[in-house]
Design a protein around this motif. Structure first.
Motif, mmCIF file in Angstrom:
data_model
loop_
_atom_site.group_PDB
_atom_site.id
_atom_site.type_symbol
_atom_site.label_atom_id
_atom_site.label_comp_id
_atom_site.label_asym_id
_atom_site.label_seq_id
_atom_site.Cartn_x
_atom_site.Cartn_y
_atom_site.Cartn_z
ATOM 1 N N GLU A 25 53.424 47.599 44.897
ATOM 2 C CA GLU A 25 53.827 47.351 46.291
ATOM 3 C C GLU A 25 55.343 47.451 46.484
ATOM 4 N N THR A 82 57.927 45.154 38.093
ATOM 5 C CA THR A 82 56.636 45.844 38.094
ATOM 6 C C THR A 82 55.899 45.519 39.386
ATOM 7 N N GLY A 83 55.158 46.492 39.882
ATOM 8 C CA GLY A 83 54.338 46.256 41.078
ATOM 9 C C GLY A 83 54.171 47.531 41.891
ATOM 10 N N GLY A 135 56.822 40.170 37.515
ATOM 11 C CA GLY A 135 55.524 40.560 38.067
ATOM 12 C C GLY A 135 54.554 40.950 36.966
ATOM 13 N N GLY A 136 53.267 40.944 37.341
ATOM 14 C CA GLY A 136 52.253 41.464 36.431
ATOM 15 C C GLY A 136 51.774 40.513 35.361
ATOM 16 N N GLU A 140 46.388 40.165 36.895
ATOM 17 C CA GLU A 140 47.093 41.374 36.466
ATOM 18 C C GLU A 140 47.316 41.452 34.968
ATOM 19 N N ASP A 155 52.242 49.519 38.247
ATOM 20 C CA ASP A 155 51.255 48.771 37.446
ATOM 21 C C ASP A 155 50.341 49.761 36.738
HETATM 22 MG MG MG Z 1 52.400 42.421 40.695
#
Ligand code: MG
Ligand code: AMP
Length: 435
Positions: free
Chosen positions: A215, A212-213, A278-279, A284, A255
């Motif tokens: 970027e 996840t992300g 991630g997240g 987040e 996200d």
């Molecule tokens: Mg992230």
């Protein structure tokens, strides 16, 4: 209180999700997941790294017969005690008559009588009457005029020496391997030595994973301003394959609650476990928290460790859920410390198979703050004095994946530990095992 909260409350009395010790987090994760029920029959050549789903009992003796452990002569121990030539003095060699030969796979048909011996090669069935093998290096063979030969034994062995007894490796009816054992090359050979060509193993867990992300760019896409390539899916693919599970790559997810919800639901429908990266960091996690509570039961943890502090754990529908941090090194550390032991349990593996850590001296001073477990990236090497020592791979930031690529072990600095002086013993988890 949901079942995850109840389970955690049953595991420990002073649970603090914001300062959870590593050992407690590992115990909760491995204890909460359940082993898969499915079993399949596979040929031995397809059974490497699979988890045994039956007890294996030996149907035969291995070896099947008493046999020679060395090249030499099969003799009767009684003949070695009293030389058959009555006139011999105390130091005279024992003299035996050579009556034939037995090779591996070609037994001698007759029996060894008093004063006789049979030439044997390693693996040959012991001829009837013989109970001991005299190794050829301690004998001398003398050809006789009538075409026969005589064997002179200079150094008689003890009774039974150089003989492998029937059932010495495995006796008939003995439990050889037990359910839950992960099959390595030695176990495959052991099962083959029983004449068994197929085994029952557990179904391999299916593990769905995604990154996840906003970027993240995938390989093949150009990098826009502020973007980085998604590396976590590739380390995860490798770690999952090594762990003996079936990886299901669900790609990169933005996200965005709607996309996350759809992907988590799809993952839960096809997999036994789900891993995201991630997240889950403080900034987040908030919008994900509500989503997870709706789809299943998830606890958000700050683990007393470095790297890899934030982590989410629980279940989405019936699939175990591991929400790992985004930093590439933190992903690997949390995978090995929490996910891999839990996957082993899901796969049906008994915990006893996990390798014990090593203790070796540190080559250098290490800075360490008490109150968290640190997983520093290390290299093991052997010095001229024969001692193996651990050193650091250099820059230890949790985003520096190079530190993992250059390392061959984690240097584990335990929760209570402070600074380490050069020469102090440290705990090490090697990345590679021999089997
Ligand atoms: Mg992230
Ligand atoms: P997060 O946990 O989402 O806050 O991410 C922490 C850090 O890890 C950020 O610098 C991210 O850019 C980086 N990161 C997150 N996911 C990935 C990924 N899949 N591949 C490489 N780096 C990532």
């Amino acid at each position: 209180m949901n079942t995850l909260d109840q389970f955690i409350a049953g595991c420990m009395s002073n649970y603090d999700p914001d300062a959870l010790p590593v050992d407690d987090a590992r115990r909760i994760a491995a204890g909460y997941v359940v082993p898969l029920a499915g079993v399949e029959r596979v040929p031995l050549t397809a059974a490497l790294d699979r988890v045994l789903a039956e007890d294996i009992v030996s149907p035969i003796n291995v070896p099947a017969h008493d046999n020679a452990a060395m090249d030499g002569y099969a003799v009767r121990a009684a003949d070695l005690a009293v030389p058959p030539a009555a006139s011999s003095g105390a130091s005279a060699p024992i003299t035996l008559r050579d009556i034939g030969t037995a090779l591996a796979g070609h037994p001698y048909a007759g029996a060894v009588g008093r004063g006789e011996c049979v030439r044997v090669m390693t693996g040959a069935v012991m001829p009837a009457g013989a109970d001991t093998v005299v190794i050829q290096e301690t004998c001398r063979t003398v050809a006789q005029a009538d075409g026969t030969s005589t064997v002179l034994v200079a150094k008689p062995p003890a009774r039974g020496e150089n003989v492998r007894l029937a059932g010495e490796d495995l006796a008939r009816g003995r439990a050889v391997l037990t359910t839950g054992c992960r099959l390595r090359p030695a176990q495959l050979g052991l099962i083959a030595s029983l004449g068994t060509g197929e085994v029952s193993v557990r179904r391999r867990p299916r593990v769905a994973f995604f990154s996840t992300g906003d970027e993240l760019a995938s390989i093949g896409e150009p990098l826009a301003a502020g973007q980085i390539y998604d590396s976590n899916r590739y380390t995860l693919h490798g770690m999952l394959t090594r762990a003996g599970v079936e990886p299901i790559d669900l790609g990169v997810v933005r996200d965005d609650p709607a996309s996350l919800r759809a992907t988590l639901q799809s993952a839960a429908a096809q997999a036994d476990a789900i891993i995201t990266t991630g997240g889950v960091s403080v900034g987040e996690a908030d919008h994900i928290r509500a989503l997870m509570a709706d789809l299943g039961e998830v606890a958000f943890w700050k683990i007393a460790m470095r790297p890899g502090r934030p982590m989410a754990f629980g279940r989405i529908a019936d699939a175990a859920f591991f929400g790992l941090p985004g930093n590439p090194v933190a992903v690997m550390v949390t995978f090995y410390q929490f996910v891999q032991p839990a996957l082993a349990r899901i796969a049906g593996q008994s915990a006893a198979n996990l390798p014990p850590p090593l203790r070796v001296p540190s080559r250098e001073t290490l800075r360490k703050r008490p109150g968290r477990t640190e997983y520093q990236r290390g290299i093991l090497s052997r010095d001229a004095d024969g001692q193996t020592r651990a050193s650091l791979t250099g820059q230890q930031g949790s985003g520096v994946l190079r530190s993992m690529a250059e390392a061959d072990c984690f240097i584990v600095l335990e929760h209570e530990r402070g600074d380490v002086a050069a020469g102090d013993l440290v705990t090490v988890q090697p990345f590679e095992g021999l089997q």
